[in-house]
Design a protein around this motif. Structure first.
Motif, PDB file in Angstrom:
ATOM      1  N   THR A 107      64.545  81.182  33.874  1.00  0.00           N
ATOM      2  CA  THR A 107      64.040  80.137  34.778  1.00  0.00           C
ATOM      3  C   THR A 107      64.938  79.988  36.000  1.00  0.00           C
ATOM      4  O   THR A 107      64.464  79.945  37.146  1.00  0.00           O
ATOM      5  N   LYS A 186      66.911  70.864  28.965  1.00  0.00           N
ATOM      6  CA  LYS A 186      66.760  69.550  29.581  1.00  0.00           C
ATOM      7  C   LYS A 186      67.694  69.396  30.788  1.00  0.00           C
ATOM      8  O   LYS A 186      67.308  68.815  31.804  1.00  0.00           O
ATOM      9  N   SER A 189      66.273  71.598  33.668  1.00  0.00           N
ATOM     10  CA  SER A 189      65.067  70.961  34.209  1.00  0.00           C
ATOM     11  C   SER A 189      65.432  69.780  35.098  1.00  0.00           C
ATOM     12  O   SER A 189      64.825  69.580  36.159  1.00  0.00           O
ATOM     13  N   PHE A 190      66.423  68.999  34.668  1.00  0.00           N
ATOM     14  CA  PHE A 190      66.866  67.854  35.460  1.00  0.00           C
ATOM     15  C   PHE A 190      67.441  68.311  36.800  1.00  0.00           C
ATOM     16  O   PHE A 190      67.112  67.757  37.856  1.00  0.00           O
ATOM     17  N   LEU A 192      67.009  71.291  38.458  1.00  0.00           N
ATOM     18  CA  LEU A 192      66.030  71.930  39.332  1.00  0.00           C
ATOM     19  C   LEU A 192      65.039  70.925  39.913  1.00  0.00           C
ATOM     20  O   LEU A 192      64.686  70.999  41.097  1.00  0.00           O
ATOM     21  N   SER A 193      64.590  69.978  39.089  1.00  0.00           N
ATOM     22  CA  SER A 193      63.652  68.981  39.595  1.00  0.00           C
ATOM     23  C   SER A 193      64.300  68.111  40.663  1.00  0.00           C
ATOM     24  O   SER A 193      63.661  67.755  41.671  1.00  0.00           O
ATOM     25  N   LEU A 194      65.589  67.782  40.485  1.00  0.00           N
ATOM     26  CA  LEU A 194      66.281  66.981  41.487  1.00  0.00           C
ATOM     27  C   LEU A 194      66.421  67.745  42.804  1.00  0.00           C
ATOM     28  O   LEU A 194      66.212  67.184  43.891  1.00  0.00           O
ATOM     29  N   VAL A 196      64.471  70.199  43.929  1.00  0.00           N
ATOM     30  CA  VAL A 196      63.155  70.349  44.552  1.00  0.00           C
ATOM     31  C   VAL A 196      62.687  69.021  45.139  1.00  0.00           C
ATOM     32  O   VAL A 196      62.134  68.972  46.250  1.00  0.00           O
ATOM     33  N   ILE A 197      62.896  67.920  44.420  1.00  0.00           N
ATOM     34  CA  ILE A 197      62.448  66.616  44.903  1.00  0.00           C
ATOM     35  C   ILE A 197      63.176  66.234  46.183  1.00  0.00           C
ATOM     36  O   ILE A 197      62.562  65.777  47.160  1.00  0.00           O
ATOM     37  N   THR A 241      62.759  60.242  41.581  1.00  0.00           N
ATOM     38  CA  THR A 241      64.023  60.721  41.025  1.00  0.00           C
ATOM     39  C   THR A 241      63.905  60.837  39.514  1.00  0.00           C
ATOM     40  O   THR A 241      63.458  59.901  38.852  1.00  0.00           O
ATOM     41  N   PRO A 242      64.285  61.971  38.937  1.00  0.00           N
ATOM     42  CA  PRO A 242      64.139  62.165  37.494  1.00  0.00           C
ATOM     43  C   PRO A 242      65.002  61.199  36.706  1.00  0.00           C
ATOM     44  O   PRO A 242      66.173  60.992  37.003  1.00  0.00           O
TER      45      PRO A 242
END
Length: 318
Positions: A107, A186, A189-190, A192-194, A196-197, A241-242
């Motif tokens: 990933t 987890k 994911s936290f 990468l999502s941060l 991208v956001i 925000t995650p």
């Protein structure tokens, strides 16, 4: 229709796509489909190649550059050692299923590969849509893409800088009772999502500027809506925000507020410049029922240049 197996047909298609023999980029519908397939294939191939490089980079140091795994893990390692598991000073993420480490590496490698090869696959997208744009539209599109790329990178870097502080703040609660042992999936994911956001959120002020340049949003409206928009930016940051991390939320909302204020000032300068141009041309002195002083004479049928049969084809959508 071209025969795919015929070398002459392939050469004819390449000749028709070249700027030298086809400067306006006109193609039939079936040729557009072939062109889309070709551009999409090159873009996917670039992403796959970048993913392979990212997968290798995950566990390999490249000269002075740390391995990708160490870069991603660094914010977690910023947590004090007595609050991590295990508390022997080492810094490793937990793997709870046998395939988790491989999927995590894959990933992260694919995400890094998409970023590294973004100039190539973005060019493929641009090369497909550019022939259908006017020169002025191309200029605006290139400006938008350039600033959008820079803003996305700045947003992602801000998220990476805020991440260790956010983790330390979140892990400080109940430090005498809990110990932090994050699983790899987890945590990744936290992170990468941060990234991208934050990167995507930094495009919002640019969107405001572009809407102002095309005349949809005026400075006066933005000025009246300033307080409401700032409030909505904080609400937006709280939702996206995650984990509803307060540190990241405040950082994102503060950065967006500054960028939005910059967008308002750019809109103010742009509207004033347009107003000066209108004044110089005398447009502001026209009455509502007065015709605009266009210098335009419609052409007659005799003035039209005859269209060749190739240009008059009904399936030529350009």
């Amino acid at each position: 229709m071209f025969d795919v197996a015929d070398p002459e047909s392939r050469r004819a298609r390449r000749r028709r796509r070249s700027r030298r023999h086809n400067p306006d980029g006109s193609m039939t519908l079936i040729e557009h489909i072939y062109e889309f397939r070709r551009r999409l294939g090159w873009a996917l191939l670039a992403m796959v190649a970048g993913g392979i490089l990212g997968f290798i980079w995950f566990g390999t140091r490249v000269g002075p550059i740390e391995s990708l795994g160490e870069i991603v893990k660094a914010p977690y390692c910023g947590i004090p050692a007595d609050r991590r598991f295990p508390s022997d000073g080492t810094c490793r993420l937990l793997q709870t299923v046998p395939f988790e480490a491989f999927m995590t590496q894959l990933t992260v490698g694919l995400a890094a590969g998409a970023v590294l090869t973004s100039p190539f696959w973005l060019y493929q997208i641009w090369a497909f849509i550019a022939p259908g744009l006017y020169s002025k539209e191309r200029k605006y599109a290139m400006t938008f893409v350039g600033f959008a790329s820079v803003l996305f990178a700045i947003g992602a870097l801000l998220a990476y800088w805020l991440l260790p502080h956010a983790l330390q703040l979140l892990m400080s609660f109940g430090s005498d009772i809990f110990v932090t042992g994050l699983t790899a999936d987890k945590y990744i994911s936290f992170v990468l999502s941060l990234l991208v956001i934050f990167g995507a959120s930094f495009e919002l002020p640019l969107l405001v500027v572009m809407l102002n340049f095309v005349g949809v949003l005026k400075y006066e409206k933005l000025k009246r809506w300033r307080r409401g928009i700032i409030f909505l930016l904080f609400v937006f940051a709280a939702f996206v925000t995650p984990g509803q991390d307060p540190f990241s939320m405040v950082g994102l909302a503060g950065a967006l507020t500054l960028l939005f204020e910059l967008a308002i000032q750019i809109a103010r300068i742009h509207d004033r410049r347009k107003e000066r141009e209108r004044t110089a041309e005398g447009w502001d002195k026209l009455a509502d029922n007065e015709a605009a002083p266009f210098q335009y004479e419609p052409s007659t049928a005799e003035d039209e240049t005859p269209t060749s049969p190739a240009k008059a084809s009904t399936d030529d959508i350009t």
